[in-house]
Design a protein around this motif. Structure first.
Motif, PDB file in Angstrom:
ATOM      1  N   LEU A   1     112.642  -4.155  93.656  1.00  0.00           N
ATOM      2  CA  LEU A   1     112.107  -5.105  92.680  1.00  0.00           C
ATOM      3  C   LEU A   1     110.630  -4.826  92.408  1.00  0.00           C
ATOM      4  CD1 LEU A   1     113.695  -8.539  93.697  1.00  0.00           C
ATOM      5  CD2 LEU A   1     114.074  -7.252  91.588  1.00  0.00           C
ATOM      6  N   GLY A   2     109.878  -4.517  93.481  1.00  0.00           N
ATOM      7  CA  GLY A   2     108.470  -4.209  93.292  1.00  0.00           C
ATOM      8  C   GLY A   2     108.252  -2.954  92.457  1.00  0.00           C
TER       9      GLY A   2
ATOM     10  N   THR B   1     110.246  -1.744  90.207  1.00  0.00           N
ATOM     11  CA  THR B   1     110.659  -1.931  88.812  1.00  0.00           C
ATOM     12  C   THR B   1     109.576  -2.599  87.967  1.00  0.00           C
ATOM     13  OG1 THR B   1     111.761  -4.005  89.444  1.00  0.00           O
ATOM     14  CG2 THR B   1     113.123  -2.030  89.313  1.00  0.00           C
ATOM     15  N   THR B   2     108.544  -3.144  88.598  1.00  0.00           N
ATOM     16  CA  THR B   2     107.440  -3.728  87.826  1.00  0.00           C
ATOM     17  C   THR B   2     106.516  -2.663  87.241  1.00  0.00           C
ATOM     18  OG1 THR B   2     106.035  -3.956  89.792  1.00  0.00           O
ATOM     19  CG2 THR B   2     107.494  -5.805  89.255  1.00  0.00           C
ATOM     20  N   VAL B   3     106.603  -1.439  87.768  1.00  0.00           N
ATOM     21  CA  VAL B   3     105.703  -0.385  87.285  1.00  0.00           C
ATOM     22  C   VAL B   3     106.460   0.818  86.732  1.00  0.00           C
ATOM     23  CG1 VAL B   3     103.827  -1.042  88.832  1.00  0.00           C
ATOM     24  CG2 VAL B   3     105.550   0.573  89.623  1.00  0.00           C
TER      25      VAL B   3
END
Length: 617
Positions: free
Chosen positions: A109-110, A112-114
């Motif tokens: 999830l982390g 996929t933010t970048v």
């Protein structure tokens, strides 16, 4: 003072300034650490590229772990460990742990933010094992340094970079084996180093509980280390009683907490032998009660004989009480499976005994077991000669715990070679100690024969040496049951040219097809589902009637095999399909840029009992 340093003092040999600069400074430790990381990157560079470009995980368990993470992020319930795309619509139950899925999902999830979700998943499959490997190096270095001094820590870290244990930390390895190696090393380290017994014992028990929640690979090690602690208690080693109490109490408290956290309440009373459940909870609880009893009564027992009698009587009572709940699990997690399924599982490489792998792939078998055997023999011989008696009981017991882990890995590998991870968890620490003694006990002037002897002994600790020996003694190269090229994502993803469908494929194809395509499958190498295991072998390796029975029962749209690969006998239906020989009930489907052979099943030709399935959504 470390064992190696004490041995130098006893022999009156001084370490030269050059050796001190090379092996006894903080800069040398940093250099060794960086070298080990570089060795990892060099060894894994091709695999890293493959994972980043294609999500090229090579093991079915790694593919299935990523599928579990996807399902969790897609909203599948925490307690629901069913893979619904295998044998749909019911799916199959997995005996895995959400405690490993959760951090992977959080990191994904982390990421996929970048970056895009696809690139995030590929990046995760590279960063996760690399991060665990770095933690492994840190733990190895800290353990070896506390036990044997800075030089041994440097050699241990380099040994980790060179050892075959690096394979479990390779790019794409997101399954639980590398986590279990870390847990096993942490258990041994916490109980081997000198320090506050309650804290270190509590850490070891907590990590042991977490290991049990993730998988049961560490059960033999936990029992073996527990026996070593009990022996220390009997002999009367200082702090052993406190350490034993803390280890048992933390194991007994944390294990049920973790069990409740990952197990559906409807399954709390269901006994299973392949995951943390009632039988193993009974064992951990009994261990806690026993350790606390021994610790409490041990305060008033002044002789080793009295303590030995107490341990013997307590152990007898515990065994009698636990046998009814553990008897089905003593024979292993596969004891209750049908014979046909056991036969199939017995052909999976990691489930084979050492001697079988030695006969078919000597390089692999020797690289895994021989370095462990060399290290175990050297340490055992030194302990038997009492060379370390001047080092005090703690030093001797530290080596004893390393020896226990090494020998457990070797012995259990005679049943299943994957059990060797118990030994590989501590092997770098043992190798670091051995090499440090060899180097530090060397004088300034050595004869050629002495140099050759020490170099030869050190070389025998390298897996690379045994790979070469295996290649020299092997008369032929064996081909595995599945061509690795057919399992490459570039080949599997070509199946997306087909509309979503129901696919019957050989055993190891299942998880890879699920990971890289939109299809559903009927086979996968997971023992909780007898049909899923048998469907991946029997229809392909036997005659056409078996294949037709499976096709009639499960109604696949397509059958997929690897081009020109033998499935069992030369005349088996799987081999014939792989050679491109059509059956009366199939027609060839040409798909560009793949070595897979795809056959569409013609329903009306299979038989009157065949009913076409509903389209896959």
């Amino acid at each position: 003072m470390s064992i190696a340093a004490r041995e130098l003092d006893l022999k009156g040999e001084a370490t030269s300034p050059v050796k001190r600069r090379l092996f006894s400074t903080r800069s040398s430790y940093v250099l060794a650490f960086c070298t080990a990381v570089i060795l990892y990157i060099v060894a894994q560079r091709t695999a890293m590229k493959d994972v980043i470009l294609y999500l090229g995980v090579k093991d079915t368990d790694d593919a299935m772990r990523l599928l579990n993470v996807r399902a969790l992020l897609a909203g599948q319930a925490w307690y629901d460990m069913t893979q619904y795309r295998i044998l749909p619509p019911e799916g199959i139950s997995l005996h895995w742990s959400r405690y490993l899925d959760a951090p992977l999902a959080g990191l994904l999830l982390g990421l996929t933010t970048v970056m895009s979700p696809a690139l995030a998943e590929r990046t995760l499959a590279v960063l996760w094992p690399f991060g665990l490997f770095v933690i492994y190096l840190v733990l190895i270095g800290a353990t070896a340094r506390r036990l044997f001094g800075l030089p041994a820590a440097c050699y241990a870290i380099l040994a980790a970079g060179l050892a075959s244990s690096i394979n479990w930390f390779g790019a794409g390895r997101v399954d639980h084996h590398n986590v279990q190696i870390l847990a096993m090393l942490a258990i041994v380290s916490s109980l081997a180093i000198d320090g506050r017994p309650y804290i270190l014992g509590g850490i070891a028990g907590t990590v042991a509980a977490l290991s049990l929640a993730v998988g049961l690979e560490a059960v033999p090690l936990i029992i073996g280390i527990g026996l070593a602690l009990t022996l220390k208690y009997i002999v009367g080693v200082p702090k052993a009683r406190e350490q034993l109490a803390a280890f048992g109490l933390s194991l007994g408290i944390v294990t049920p907490i973790l069990f409740v956290g990952q197990t559906s309440p409807s399954l709390w009373l269901v006994p299973t032998c392949d995951s943390l459940s009632v039988p193993w909870l009974a064992l951990s609880t009994a261990a806690a009660v026993t350790c606390m009893l021994l610790s409490a009564v041990g305060r008033v027992l002044r002789t080793w004989l009295h303590r030995a009698v107490l341990v013997s009587l307590t152990s007898l009572v515990v065994c009698l009480l636990l046998y009814p709940s553990l008897q089905d699990c003593i024979a292993g997690p596969y004891a209750s499976l049908p014979e046909s399924q056991k036969e199939v599982i017995g052909n999976i490489t990691e489930a084979l005994p050492f001697y079988h792998v030695l006969a078919t792939a000597p390089s692999v078998a020797l690289a895994i077991i021989a370095p462990l055997a060399v290290a175990a023999l050297i340490i055992t011989m030194r302990l038997s000669r009492r060379d370390l008696r001047a080092g005090g009981p703690n030093d001797s017991w530290a080596l004893t715990k390393l020896s226990v882990a090494l020998w457990l890995g070797i012995m259990l590998a005679q049943v299943q070679i994957r059990a060797s991870i118990i030994g590989w968890a501590v092997f770098p620490v043992a190798a670091g100690y051995i090499v440090s003694v060899l180097v530090q006990r060397s004088g300034i002037h050595l004869s050629f024969s002495e140099v050759a002897k020490k170099l030869g002994l050190g070389t025998l600790l390298l897996s690379q040496t045994w790979i070469l020996i295996g290649l020299l003694v092997s008369s032929s190269s064996k081909v595995g049951a599945i061509d690795a090229g057919c399992l490459h994502p570039s080949q599997i993803s070509a199946l997306n040219a087909l509309p979503p469908a129901r696919v019957l494929a050989p055993l190891d194809f299942g998880p890879h097809i699920l990971l890289h395509t939109h299809h559903v499958v009927f086979s996968a190498p997971y023992h909780r589902s007898a049909p899923a295991v048998i469907n991946g072998v029997a229809p392909f390796a036997r005659d056409e009637t078996v294949m037709l029975d499976v096709v009639r029962q499960y109604r696949p749209d397509y059958i997929i095999v690897c081009h020109d690969l033998n499935y069992g006998a030369e005349d088996s239906v799987g081999t014939r399909l792989a050679r491109g020989e059509s059956r009366f009930w199939t027609e060839r489907v040409e798909i560009a840029q793949t070595s897979l052979v795809v056959w569409r099943v013609i329903p009306e030709r299979v038989g009157r009992f065949f009913k076409a399935a509903s389209p896959v959504e």
